[in-house]
Write a protein that holds these residues in place. Structure first.
Motif, short mmCIF file in Angstrom:
data_model
loop_
_atom_site.label_atom_id
_atom_site.label_comp_id
_atom_site.label_asym_id
_atom_site.label_seq_id
_atom_site.Cartn_x
_atom_site.Cartn_y
_atom_site.Cartn_z
N UNK A 63 0.83 -1.21 0.00
CA UNK A 63 0.00 0.00 0.00
C UNK A 63 0.86 1.26 0.00
N UNK A 64 1.94 1.23 0.76
CA UNK A 64 2.83 2.38 0.79
C UNK A 64 3.51 2.58 -0.56
N UNK A 65 3.87 1.48 -1.20
CA UNK A 65 4.51 1.58 -2.51
C UNK A 65 3.54 2.14 -3.55
N UNK A 66 2.25 1.80 -3.45
CA UNK A 66 1.26 2.35 -4.37
C UNK A 66 1.19 3.87 -4.22
N UNK A 67 1.26 4.35 -3.00
CA UNK A 67 1.23 5.81 -2.80
C UNK A 67 2.44 6.47 -3.48
N UNK A 68 3.60 5.84 -3.36
CA UNK A 68 4.77 6.37 -4.06
C UNK A 68 4.59 6.27 -5.58
N UNK A 69 3.97 5.16 -6.02
CA UNK A 69 3.75 4.98 -7.46
C UNK A 69 2.88 6.09 -8.02
N UNK A 70 1.85 6.49 -7.28
CA UNK A 70 0.99 7.58 -7.74
C UNK A 70 1.80 8.85 -7.97
N UNK A 71 2.69 9.16 -7.03
CA UNK A 71 3.51 10.36 -7.17
C UNK A 71 4.48 10.24 -8.34
N UNK A 72 5.08 9.05 -8.51
CA UNK A 72 6.02 8.84 -9.61
C UNK A 72 5.32 8.98 -10.95
N UNK A 73 4.15 8.36 -11.08
CA UNK A 73 3.43 8.39 -12.35
C UNK A 73 2.95 9.81 -12.67
N UNK A 74 2.58 10.57 -11.65
CA UNK A 74 2.19 11.97 -11.88
C UNK A 74 3.38 12.78 -12.39
N UNK A 75 4.56 12.56 -11.80
CA UNK A 75 5.73 13.29 -12.27
C UNK A 75 6.10 12.90 -13.70
N UNK A 76 5.89 11.63 -14.06
CA UNK A 76 6.14 11.22 -15.44
C UNK A 76 5.20 11.91 -16.41
#
Length: 313
Positions: A63-76
């Motif tokens: 779940x924590x990694x998904x939160x980071x994934x959201x931020x990474x994908x937004x920056x992409x």
């Protein structure tokens, strides 16, 4: 190093709940999804998933990694927007999702303006129910879409997506001419609940099950104190009005669904409800030149009789 493609799979699993659903949405085989998620777990160095029957649940680390994934994908998305801006001159495909009334009344004029200003763009429109837009945007099947919400069916906040308001439209109760109508209190228009209850015993025409329009009609009637007896399920509002004119039932229709005069066989009563339309895209894509250009063309194409949002679009 974590692979961004595998992070997308993990995010979709968090939204959809099963590996089979992720595979179907992203056109992978279930075994391929499982293998990629297993590789992601090895990259992370700890368990990200745990099975509960046929479903897969994310561990706290997942779940924590998904939160980071959201931020990474937004920056992409933001990086892609910056690159598109630097290239200059819009070109290539722009995949657009929209519901039928918007495709008929708003989108054509927007496409004309878009072609005039950006002839290199190739807009590709797909009829998409608003309920399916979030998954299509996250999966990359769409770049931008029109969605709507009703007073009784608000749009849930979807992780990874952003929206901008576009326009508001009134809602009407369409009934056969001469059908029973609610009496208006002295000095006031008819009460919405009373208008709907006046047709509680009539057959109803709603959109197909699973659509926002169907949920709107059902919940509006339930808020008025009854459950409608649904006879017909039809998505196209001109067809709905034709059925009303034929005495087949009553329906709730939006302003854009009333194309021109309804005719003497249909009585329209304005309700207090609204339908609000928004432009949706992936988080971080607001500044993408193609998305921004289409959104601007949409705003210019909104008919003047529709209410504009109170906040800037």
């Amino acid at each position: 190093m974590l692979d961004v493609r595998r992070l997308r799979l993990l995010r979709e699993l968090a939204r959809r709940g099963t590996i089979a659903a992720v595979a179907e949405a992203l056109a992978f085989s279930p075994s391929a999804v499982s293998q990629q998620l297993a590789v992601l777990e090895r990259e992370a160095g700890l368990p990200l998933l745990e099975r509960t029957g046929r479903r897969v649940r994310l561990t706290p680390a997942g779940q924590n990694l998904v939160r980071h994934a959201e931020a990474v994908l937004e920056r992409l998305e933001q990086a892609d927007a910056d690159l598109a801006e630097a290239r200059g001159g819009l070109a290539g495909a722009l995949r657009i999702g929209a519901f039928p009334t918007a495709i008929r009344a708003i989108v054509p004029a927007a496409l004309v303006a878009l072609a005039r200003r950006h002839p290199g763009l190739e807009p590709m429109v797909s009829e998409t129910d608003p309920a399916a837009v979030a998954h299509a945007l996250r999966a990359g099947d769409l770049d931008v879409a029109l969605i709507h919400e009703y007073d009784f069916v608000p749009v849930p906040q979807e992780p990874g997506l952003a929206t901008r308001p576009l326009y508001r439209e009134s809602m009407y109760l369409a009934a056969p001419a001469g059908a029973a109508a609610a009496a208006a209190p002295a000095g006031r228009g008819p009460d919405q609940g009373a208008v709907l209850r006046a047709h509680a015993d009539a057959p109803w025409i709603t959109a197909t099950h699973g659509t926002l329009c169907h949920a709107m009609a059902l919940r509006a009637c339930q808020a008025a104190g009854f459950t409608p007896r649904i006879r017909h399920r039809v998505d196209e509002f001109p067809t709905v009005l034709a059925l009303v004119a034929a005495g087949q039932g009553v329906a709730v229709v939006p302003q854009l669904g009333v194309t021109g005069p309804a005719g003497p066989a249909v009585s329209l009563t304005r309700l207090l409800m609204e339908r609000r339309t928004q432009v949706a895209f992936r988080s971080g894509a607001a500044a993408h030149p193609a998305v921004a250009a289409f959104a601007a063309a949409l705003r210019a194409a909104v008919p003047p009789e529709l209410a504009t949002p109170t906040s800037p679009a």
